[in-house]
Design a protein around this motif. Structure first.
Motif, PDB file in Angstrom:
ATOM      1  N   ILE A 224      14.548 -35.359 -44.566  1.00 38.36           N
ATOM      2  CA  ILE A 224      13.157 -35.028 -44.241  1.00 38.36           C
ATOM      3  C   ILE A 224      13.004 -33.530 -44.000  1.00 38.36           C
ATOM      4  CG2 ILE A 224      11.362 -35.319 -42.488  1.00 38.36           C
ATOM      5  CD1 ILE A 224      12.292 -38.230 -42.183  1.00 38.36           C
ATOM      6  N   GLU A 225      13.937 -32.946 -43.251  1.00 38.38           N
ATOM      7  CA  GLU A 225      13.882 -31.501 -42.989  1.00 38.38           C
ATOM      8  C   GLU A 225      13.978 -30.704 -44.291  1.00 38.38           C
ATOM      9  OE1 GLU A 225      13.209 -30.035 -40.299  1.00 38.38           O
ATOM     10  OE2 GLU A 225      13.388 -31.620 -38.793  1.00 38.38           O
ATOM     11  N   LYS A 226      14.785 -31.204 -45.227  1.00 41.66           N
ATOM     12  CA  LYS A 226      14.921 -30.530 -46.509  1.00 41.66           C
ATOM     13  C   LYS A 226      13.603 -30.542 -47.274  1.00 41.66           C
ATOM     14  CE  LYS A 226      17.839 -30.524 -50.660  1.00 41.66           C
ATOM     15  NZ  LYS A 226      18.967 -31.201 -51.364  1.00 41.66           N
ATOM     16  N   LYS A 227      12.894 -31.697 -47.235  1.00 43.52           N
ATOM     17  CA  LYS A 227      11.599 -31.795 -47.917  1.00 43.52           C
ATOM     18  C   LYS A 227      10.574 -30.880 -47.257  1.00 43.52           C
ATOM     19  CE  LYS A 227       9.935 -35.758 -49.293  1.00 43.52           C
ATOM     20  NZ  LYS A 227       9.848 -35.592 -50.756  1.00 43.52           N
ATOM     21  N   ILE A 228      10.626 -30.779 -45.910  1.00 45.59           N
ATOM     22  CA  ILE A 228       9.690 -29.897 -45.205  1.00 45.59           C
ATOM     23  C   ILE A 228       9.937 -28.446 -45.594  1.00 45.59           C
ATOM     24  CG2 ILE A 228       9.031 -29.044 -42.920  1.00 45.59           C
ATOM     25  CD1 ILE A 228       9.619 -31.838 -41.821  1.00 45.59           C
ATOM     26  N   SER A 229      11.216 -28.065 -45.677  1.00 47.43           N
ATOM     27  CA  SER A 229      11.549 -26.676 -46.022  1.00 47.43           C
ATOM     28  C   SER A 229      11.099 -26.315 -47.439  1.00 47.43           C
ATOM     29  CB  SER A 229      13.059 -26.453 -45.884  1.00 47.43           C
ATOM     30  OG  SER A 229      13.770 -27.227 -46.842  1.00 47.43           O
ATOM     31  N   LYS A 230      10.954 -27.322 -48.296  1.00 47.32           N
ATOM     32  CA  LYS A 230      10.487 -27.075 -49.667  1.00 47.32           C
ATOM     33  C   LYS A 230       8.968 -27.059 -49.761  1.00 47.32           C
ATOM     34  CE  LYS A 230      14.464 -29.052 -52.129  1.00 47.32           C
ATOM     35  NZ  LYS A 230      14.911 -30.113 -53.065  1.00 47.32           N
ATOM     36  N   GLY A 231       8.280 -27.298 -48.630  1.00 45.21           N
ATOM     37  CA  GLY A 231       6.823 -27.290 -48.636  1.00 45.21           C
ATOM     38  C   GLY A 231       6.211 -28.615 -48.998  1.00 45.21           C
ATOM     39  N   ASP A 232       6.942 -29.693 -48.840  1.00 41.93           N
ATOM     40  CA  ASP A 232       6.423 -31.014 -49.190  1.00 41.93           C
ATOM     41  C   ASP A 232       5.636 -31.678 -48.059  1.00 41.93           C
ATOM     42  OD1 ASP A 232       7.555 -30.783 -51.654  1.00 41.93           O
ATOM     43  OD2 ASP A 232       9.340 -31.970 -51.176  1.00 41.93           O
ATOM     44  N   ALA A 233       5.549 -31.039 -46.877  1.00 38.45           N
ATOM     45  CA  ALA A 233       4.833 -31.657 -45.747  1.00 38.45           C
ATOM     46  C   ALA A 233       3.331 -31.654 -46.031  1.00 38.45           C
ATOM     47  CB  ALA A 233       5.122 -30.893 -44.463  1.00 38.45           C
ATOM     48  N   VAL A 234       2.675 -32.792 -45.794  1.00 36.51           N
ATOM     49  CA  VAL A 234       1.241 -32.907 -46.078  1.00 36.51           C
ATOM     50  C   VAL A 234       0.420 -33.179 -44.829  1.00 36.51           C
ATOM     51  CG1 VAL A 234       1.580 -33.676 -48.441  1.00 36.51           C
ATOM     52  CG2 VAL A 234       1.521 -35.364 -46.605  1.00 36.51           C
ATOM     53  N   SER A 235       1.060 -33.522 -43.724  1.00 36.78           N
ATOM     54  CA  SER A 235       0.308 -33.803 -42.502  1.00 36.78           C
ATOM     55  C   SER A 235       1.206 -33.577 -41.308  1.00 36.78           C
ATOM     56  CB  SER A 235      -0.228 -35.241 -42.498  1.00 36.78           C
ATOM     57  OG  SER A 235       0.842 -36.160 -42.537  1.00 36.78           O
ATOM     58  N   ASP A 236       0.592 -33.486 -40.148  1.00 38.85           N
ATOM     59  CA  ASP A 236       1.338 -33.273 -38.907  1.00 38.85           C
ATOM     60  C   ASP A 236       0.747 -34.170 -37.844  1.00 38.85           C
ATOM     61  OD1 ASP A 236       2.979 -32.333 -36.968  1.00 38.85           O
ATOM     62  OD2 ASP A 236       1.942 -30.424 -36.677  1.00 38.85           O
ATOM     63  N   VAL A 237       1.542 -35.112 -37.346  1.00 37.07           N
ATOM     64  CA  VAL A 237       1.068 -36.062 -36.336  1.00 37.07           C
ATOM     65  C   VAL A 237       1.719 -35.725 -35.010  1.00 37.07           C
ATOM     66  CG1 VAL A 237       0.908 -38.478 -35.669  1.00 37.07           C
ATOM     67  CG2 VAL A 237       0.793 -37.835 -38.075  1.00 37.07           C
ATOM     68  N   ARG A 238       0.917 -35.564 -34.005  1.00 38.55           N
ATOM     69  CA  ARG A 238       1.444 -35.255 -32.682  1.00 38.55           C
ATOM     70  C   ARG A 238       0.972 -36.294 -31.678  1.00 38.55           C
ATOM     71  NH1 ARG A 238       0.037 -30.014 -34.488  1.00 38.55           N
ATOM     72  NH2 ARG A 238       1.827 -28.623 -34.681  1.00 38.55           N
ATOM     73  N   ASP A 239       1.843 -36.610 -30.720  1.00 43.99           N
ATOM     74  CA  ASP A 239       1.482 -37.502 -29.630  1.00 43.99           C
ATOM     75  C   ASP A 239       1.295 -36.676 -28.366  1.00 43.99           C
ATOM     76  OD1 ASP A 239       1.640 -39.841 -31.083  1.00 43.99           O
ATOM     77  OD2 ASP A 239       3.820 -39.942 -30.843  1.00 43.99           O
ATOM     78  N   PRO A 240       0.249 -36.957 -27.566  1.00 36.75           N
ATOM     79  CA  PRO A 240       0.030 -36.177 -26.350  1.00 36.75           C
ATOM     80  C   PRO A 240       1.163 -36.368 -25.361  1.00 36.75           C
ATOM     81  CG  PRO A 240      -1.372 -38.119 -26.382  1.00 36.75           C
ATOM     82  CD  PRO A 240      -0.717 -38.043 -27.725  1.00 36.75           C
ATOM     83  N   ASP A 241       1.512 -35.281 -24.700  1.00 34.04           N
ATOM     84  CA  ASP A 241       2.558 -35.325 -23.669  1.00 34.04           C
ATOM     85  C   ASP A 241       1.917 -35.609 -22.325  1.00 34.04           C
ATOM     86  OD1 ASP A 241       5.167 -35.164 -24.321  1.00 34.04           O
ATOM     87  OD2 ASP A 241       5.261 -32.972 -24.373  1.00 34.04           O
ATOM     88  N   ASP A 242       2.507 -36.463 -21.581  1.00 38.23           N
ATOM     89  CA  ASP A 242       2.039 -36.673 -20.219  1.00 38.23           C
ATOM     90  C   ASP A 242       3.247 -36.810 -19.322  1.00 38.23           C
ATOM     91  OD1 ASP A 242       1.157 -40.202 -20.522  1.00 38.23           O
ATOM     92  OD2 ASP A 242       2.862 -39.056 -21.239  1.00 38.23           O
ATOM     93  N   GLY A 243       3.122 -36.353 -18.099  1.00 37.99           N
ATOM     94  CA  GLY A 243       4.228 -36.390 -17.142  1.00 37.99           C
ATOM     95  C   GLY A 243       3.813 -37.042 -15.863  1.00 37.99           C
ATOM     96  N   ASP A 244       4.755 -37.162 -14.998  1.00 39.31           N
ATOM     97  CA  ASP A 244       4.495 -37.789 -13.704  1.00 39.31           C
ATOM     98  C   ASP A 244       5.310 -37.059 -12.656  1.00 39.31           C
ATOM     99  OD1 ASP A 244       3.695 -39.424 -11.715  1.00 39.31           O
ATOM    100  OD2 ASP A 244       4.981 -41.132 -12.274  1.00 39.31           O
TER     101      ASP A 244
END
Length: 315
Positions: A224-244
């Motif tokens: 996956i990292e190799k595909k990202i480095s070649k510019g194949d990434a099409v989206s970015d999904v992030r989950d919110p961080d929460d702490g306690d």
């Protein structure tokens, strides 16, 4: 800082230890999403009525139990609430057993128990006592509205709360086709047995689990990292961080007095209760409680006294 699932207390005898429960598992799974290859949009799943094909809104959805082929018993949220276990944040140890007596096949999910500041002394006392005796504390605990059987024991410097499977959840080995054992069993040829034992001995090494890695995950992540480095990434999904975060003040409690009272109470129950000295288990909704003999009528008062004492002080 690990996020606590809930904060409550450990109770054994008259000693009460405030703790935070956190998961001991860390599953670095690679989450793959289903998307439409034409425009890379996520695929949404709908709740569809099997007869009409129409989407069902949330307010019309209820749970049901299929008791016969095609026949269901509907259960509303209120009905399910009436049979759920009483929500409690107390891990009340009912008995102690030898840790080695617990079959590892019953182990299900581990949690860490971390003491609140005001409970560190009592936490350390229970931890070292369990370490010295090699015992496990058996209790029932409610996590996210479900009741579990659990065993509490020591690993390094932390108390582990291991959720246990109920014995009824383990499949019977009698359903398997296995080679017979005992007098009528198949007996291997001596030469074969000697070679097998020698091979096992030659392959025996010190167990080092830290050296073992999830090779599939590492290979997939590298790809996956190799595909990202070649510019194949099409989206970015992030989950919110929460702490306690929580802090408590340190206080000093006379643990010895609580322990002495607990020992006296346990000794009284043992002399007037069952011959093996085990504390009678609380009745549950699944298993009808046995009627206690006449000698145990004073236990109810003792239980009330214990609860009253716990509410006034905590170790």
């Amino acid at each position: 800082m690990a996020r606590a699932i809930w904060k409550g207390s450990i109770a054994f005898g008259l000693v009460n230890i405030p703790v935070a429960l956190t998961s001991a598992e860390s599953r670095p799974d690679i989450q793959l999403h289903m998307v439409d290859s034409s425009n890379h949009a996520r695929i949404r799943y709908e709740r569809v009525n099997a007869d009409t094909g129409e989407e069902v809104p949330w307010d019309r959805m209820v749970k049901a139990y299929e008791h016969d082929d095609g026949k269901f018993v509907l259960l509303t949220k209120d009905e399910l609430d009436t049979v759920q276990p009483e929500l409690t944040k107390t891990i009340e140890i009912s008995e102690f057993v030898d840790l080695l007596e617990i079959d590892p096949i019953l182990f299900d999910k581990p949690y860490y128990l971390e003491p609140e500041k005001r409970g560190r002394k009592a936490y350390a006392l229970l931890r070292e006592a369990l370490r010295k005796t090699n015992k496990a504390g058996i209790s029932r605990v409610v996590i996210r509205t479900r009741e579990y059987l659990s065993a509490m024991f020591v690993r390094d410097d932390v108390l582990i709360l291991m959720l246990l499977r109920f014995p009824q959840e383990i499949k019977k080995v009698s359903t398997l086709e296995l080679p017979a054992s005992g007098d009528n069993a198949w007996k291997p040829v001596k030469k074969e047995m000697d070679l097998a034992v020698k091979l096992i001995g030659d392959m025996t090494e010190e167990w080092k689990p830290a050296d073992i890695h999830d090779e599939y995950r590492e290979s997939l992540m590298a790809y996956i990292e190799k595909k990202i480095s070649k510019g194949d990434a099409v989206s970015d999904v992030r989950d919110p961080d929460d702490g306690d975060d929580d802090s408590s003040s340190e206080n000093v409690v006379d643990l010895a007095s609580y322990l002495e009272k607990s020992v006296q109470q346990a000794s009284g129950k043992k002399s007037s209760g069952t011959s093996d000295g085990k504390t009678a288990k609380k009745p549950t909704r699944k298993t009808p409680a046995k009627k206690a003999p006449a000698k145990k009528t004073t236990r109810k008062n003792a239980s009330k006294k214990s609860s009253s004492t716990k509410s006034k002080k905590s170790a």
